[in-house]
Design a protein around this motif. Structure first.
Motif, PDB file in Angstrom:
ATOM      1  N   ASP A 282       0.846  -1.193   0.000  1.00  0.00           N
ATOM      2  CA  ASP A 282       0.000   0.000   0.000  1.00  0.00           C
ATOM      3  C   ASP A 282       0.885   1.247   0.000  1.00  0.00           C
ATOM      4  O   ASP A 282       2.114   1.138  -0.092  1.00  0.00           O
ATOM      5  CB  ASP A 282      -0.973  -0.014   1.193  1.00  0.00           C
ATOM      6  CG  ASP A 282      -0.286   0.146   2.544  1.00  0.00           C
ATOM      7  OD1 ASP A 282       0.960   0.230   2.593  1.00  0.00           O
ATOM      8  OD2 ASP A 282      -1.002   0.192   3.551  1.00  0.00           O
ATOM      9  N   ARG A 283       0.288   2.419   0.118  1.00  0.00           N
ATOM     10  CA  ARG A 283       1.072   3.668   0.068  1.00  0.00           C
ATOM     11  C   ARG A 283       2.059   3.795   1.218  1.00  0.00           C
ATOM     12  O   ARG A 283       3.067   4.476   1.112  1.00  0.00           O
ATOM     13  CB  ARG A 283       0.122   4.858   0.044  1.00  0.00           C
ATOM     14  CG  ARG A 283      -0.609   4.957  -1.267  1.00  0.00           C
ATOM     15  CD  ARG A 283      -1.388   6.256  -1.360  1.00  0.00           C
ATOM     16  NE  ARG A 283      -2.045   6.311  -2.642  1.00  0.00           N
ATOM     17  CZ  ARG A 283      -3.348   6.422  -2.812  1.00  0.00           C
ATOM     18  NH1 ARG A 283      -4.136   6.526  -1.769  1.00  0.00           N
ATOM     19  NH2 ARG A 283      -3.865   6.471  -4.018  1.00  0.00           N
ATOM     20  N   GLY A 284       1.774   3.123   2.316  1.00  0.00           N
ATOM     21  CA  GLY A 284       2.671   3.149   3.463  1.00  0.00           C
ATOM     22  C   GLY A 284       3.778   2.109   3.376  1.00  0.00           C
ATOM     23  O   GLY A 284       4.590   1.988   4.278  1.00  0.00           O
ATOM     24  N   GLY A 285       3.796   1.312   2.301  1.00  0.00           N
ATOM     25  CA  GLY A 285       4.821   0.300   2.118  1.00  0.00           C
ATOM     26  C   GLY A 285       4.514  -1.037   2.759  1.00  0.00           C
ATOM     27  O   GLY A 285       5.331  -1.950   2.729  1.00  0.00           O
ATOM     28  N   ARG A 286       3.324  -1.181   3.337  1.00  0.00           N
ATOM     29  CA  ARG A 286       2.950  -2.432   4.007  1.00  0.00           C
ATOM     30  C   ARG A 286       2.385  -3.433   3.010  1.00  0.00           C
ATOM     31  O   ARG A 286       1.579  -3.076   2.159  1.00  0.00           O
ATOM     32  CB  ARG A 286       1.882  -2.181   5.066  1.00  0.00           C
ATOM     33  CG  ARG A 286       2.315  -1.254   6.172  1.00  0.00           C
ATOM     34  CD  ARG A 286       1.162  -0.956   7.095  1.00  0.00           C
ATOM     35  NE  ARG A 286       0.067  -0.363   6.312  1.00  0.00           N
ATOM     36  CZ  ARG A 286      -1.155  -0.168   6.750  1.00  0.00           C
ATOM     37  NH1 ARG A 286      -1.481  -0.501   7.961  1.00  0.00           N
ATOM     38  NH2 ARG A 286      -2.068   0.385   5.983  1.00  0.00           N
ATOM     39  N   VAL A 287       2.809  -4.686   3.127  1.00  0.00           N
ATOM     40  CA  VAL A 287       2.231  -5.755   2.316  1.00  0.00           C
ATOM     41  C   VAL A 287       0.968  -6.272   2.994  1.00  0.00           C
ATOM     42  O   VAL A 287      -0.042  -6.515   2.347  1.00  0.00           O
ATOM     43  CB  VAL A 287       3.232  -6.910   2.107  1.00  0.00           C
ATOM     44  CG1 VAL A 287       2.566  -8.089   1.429  1.00  0.00           C
ATOM     45  CG2 VAL A 287       4.419  -6.433   1.294  1.00  0.00           C
ATOM     46  N   LEU A 288       1.015  -6.421   4.298  1.00  0.00           N
ATOM     47  CA  LEU A 288      -0.121  -6.982   5.032  1.00  0.00           C
ATOM     48  C   LEU A 288      -1.016  -5.873   5.569  1.00  0.00           C
ATOM     49  O   LEU A 288      -1.173  -5.685   6.768  1.00  0.00           O
ATOM     50  CB  LEU A 288       0.364  -7.907   6.141  1.00  0.00           C
ATOM     51  CG  LEU A 288       1.098  -9.155   5.656  1.00  0.00           C
ATOM     52  CD1 LEU A 288       1.602  -9.968   6.820  1.00  0.00           C
ATOM     53  CD2 LEU A 288       0.196  -9.996   4.762  1.00  0.00           C
ATOM     54  N   HIS A 289      -1.632  -5.150   4.667  1.00  0.00           N
ATOM     55  CA  HIS A 289      -2.618  -4.140   5.023  1.00  0.00           C
ATOM     56  C   HIS A 289      -3.997  -4.787   4.895  1.00  0.00           C
ATOM     57  O   HIS A 289      -4.124  -5.884   4.327  1.00  0.00           O
ATOM     58  CB  HIS A 289      -2.471  -2.899   4.122  1.00  0.00           C
ATOM     59  CG  HIS A 289      -2.443  -3.212   2.666  1.00  0.00           C
ATOM     60  ND1 HIS A 289      -3.585  -3.341   1.910  1.00  0.00           N
ATOM     61  CD2 HIS A 289      -1.415  -3.464   1.826  1.00  0.00           C
ATOM     62  CE1 HIS A 289      -3.260  -3.643   0.671  1.00  0.00           C
ATOM     63  NE2 HIS A 289      -1.950  -3.720   0.588  1.00  0.00           N
ATOM     64  N   PRO A 290      -5.053  -4.193   5.430  1.00  0.00           N
ATOM     65  CA  PRO A 290      -6.368  -4.852   5.446  1.00  0.00           C
ATOM     66  C   PRO A 290      -6.855  -5.336   4.073  1.00  0.00           C
ATOM     67  O   PRO A 290      -7.348  -6.453   3.958  1.00  0.00           O
ATOM     68  CB  PRO A 290      -7.299  -3.772   6.018  1.00  0.00           C
ATOM     69  CG  PRO A 290      -6.407  -2.960   6.900  1.00  0.00           C
ATOM     70  CD  PRO A 290      -5.077  -2.930   6.198  1.00  0.00           C
ATOM     71  N   ARG A 291      -6.723  -4.525   3.024  1.00  0.00           N
ATOM     72  CA  ARG A 291      -7.170  -4.973   1.697  1.00  0.00           C
ATOM     73  C   ARG A 291      -6.302  -6.116   1.177  1.00  0.00           C
ATOM     74  O   ARG A 291      -6.799  -7.046   0.553  1.00  0.00           O
ATOM     75  CB  ARG A 291      -7.149  -3.810   0.705  1.00  0.00           C
ATOM     76  CG  ARG A 291      -8.334  -2.907   0.856  1.00  0.00           C
ATOM     77  CD  ARG A 291      -8.508  -1.885  -0.249  1.00  0.00           C
ATOM     78  NE  ARG A 291      -7.551  -1.905  -1.322  1.00  0.00           N
ATOM     79  CZ  ARG A 291      -6.948  -0.838  -1.817  1.00  0.00           C
ATOM     80  NH1 ARG A 291      -7.193   0.345  -1.312  1.00  0.00           N
ATOM     81  NH2 ARG A 291      -6.105  -0.939  -2.801  1.00  0.00           N
ATOM     82  N   GLY A 292      -4.996  -6.055   1.446  1.00  0.00           N
ATOM     83  CA  GLY A 292      -4.098  -7.132   1.025  1.00  0.00           C
ATOM     84  C   GLY A 292      -4.434  -8.446   1.721  1.00  0.00           C
ATOM     85  O   GLY A 292      -4.475  -9.506   1.095  1.00  0.00           O
ATOM     86  N   ILE A 293      -4.669  -8.365   3.025  1.00  0.00           N
ATOM     87  CA  ILE A 293      -5.034  -9.556   3.792  1.00  0.00           C
ATOM     88  C   ILE A 293      -6.362 -10.121   3.290  1.00  0.00           C
ATOM     89  O   ILE A 293      -6.509 -11.330   3.116  1.00  0.00           O
ATOM     90  CB  ILE A 293      -5.095  -9.233   5.301  1.00  0.00           C
ATOM     91  CG1 ILE A 293      -3.694  -8.933   5.819  1.00  0.00           C
ATOM     92  CG2 ILE A 293      -5.736 -10.376   6.084  1.00  0.00           C
ATOM     93  CD1 ILE A 293      -3.653  -8.369   7.233  1.00  0.00           C
ATOM     94  N   ALA A 294      -7.321  -9.239   3.029  1.00  0.00           N
ATOM     95  CA  ALA A 294      -8.616  -9.696   2.512  1.00  0.00           C
ATOM     96  C   ALA A 294      -8.449 -10.399   1.168  1.00  0.00           C
ATOM     97  O   ALA A 294      -9.065 -11.437   0.924  1.00  0.00           O
ATOM     98  CB  ALA A 294      -9.579  -8.511   2.388  1.00  0.00           C
ATOM     99  N   GLY A 295      -7.596  -9.851   0.305  1.00  0.00           N
ATOM    100  CA  GLY A 295      -7.355 -10.476  -0.995  1.00  0.00           C
ATOM    101  C   GLY A 295      -6.690 -11.829  -0.869  1.00  0.00           C
ATOM    102  O   GLY A 295      -7.067 -12.787  -1.548  1.00  0.00           O
TER     103      GLY A 295
END
Length: 173
Positions: free
Chosen positions: A145-158
């Motif tokens: 995401d824009r903050g550089g996180r891979v495990l952000h809520p949308r990523g985890i949901a995907g």
């Protein structure tokens, strides 16, 4: 199996480095080709499972594997074209990517039907594991995401949605 996994991972790392060193190599197109090659190696193992099932006379299992792999390969096709989805791509290159990713399944089925050899099966499955590991390593940066996180809520949901879909297609096969 471990030898196959390491060999596939290193092979795809080498292909990535070779493609990156070529003049005019566009990152998204390079990633698409690398994903197609990785999925092709993965599909070699799937073809081996299908061929082996037919070789031992398990026709129902072989047919079920064909249907199950066909369903889940749809999502693999999406992974191949996702990096280039913002570009206008002619059908020819897409066909070539499909052959790179899907063609090895035919070779694997032929090998699996011709030579029922446990060591060969382990090597092929290892190639598939190493290839998918390299594909994951290549795709993770595009998931940030824009903050550089891979495990952000949308990523985890995907990721969870993909796992559920994969599990559900496994139940069908």
């Amino acid at each position: 199996m471990l030898f196959g996994a390491v060999a596939a991972y290193l092979l795809l790392s080498g292909v990535n480095a070779w493609l990156a060193a070529r003049p005019g190599a566009v990152g998204d197109h390079r990633l698409t080709l690398l994903v197609a090659v990785g999925i092709g190696l993965h599909n070699l193992g799937e073809g081996l499972a299908i061929g082996s099932a037919y070789a031992v006379g398990a026709l129902a299992l072989g047919a079920t594997l064909v249907i199950g792999f066909a369903v889940h390969n749809t999502t693999e096709g999406l992974a191949i074209v996702a990096p280039i989805s913002r570009y206008r791509v002619r059908p020819g290159p897409l066909l070539v990517l499909g052959l790179i990713a899907g063609g090895p399944a035919i070779l694997g089925a032929w090998l699996g039907a011709a030579a029922v050899q446990p060591a060969l099966g382990a090597l092929m499955l290892g190639l598939g594991v190493g290839a998918i590991a390299q594909v994951i390593v290549q795709l993770v940066p595009s998931m940030r995401d824009r903050g550089g996180r891979v495990l952000h809520p949308r990523g985890i949901a995907g990721i969870l949605a993909g796992m559920i879909l994969m599990y559900a297609t496994g139940l069908l096969s």
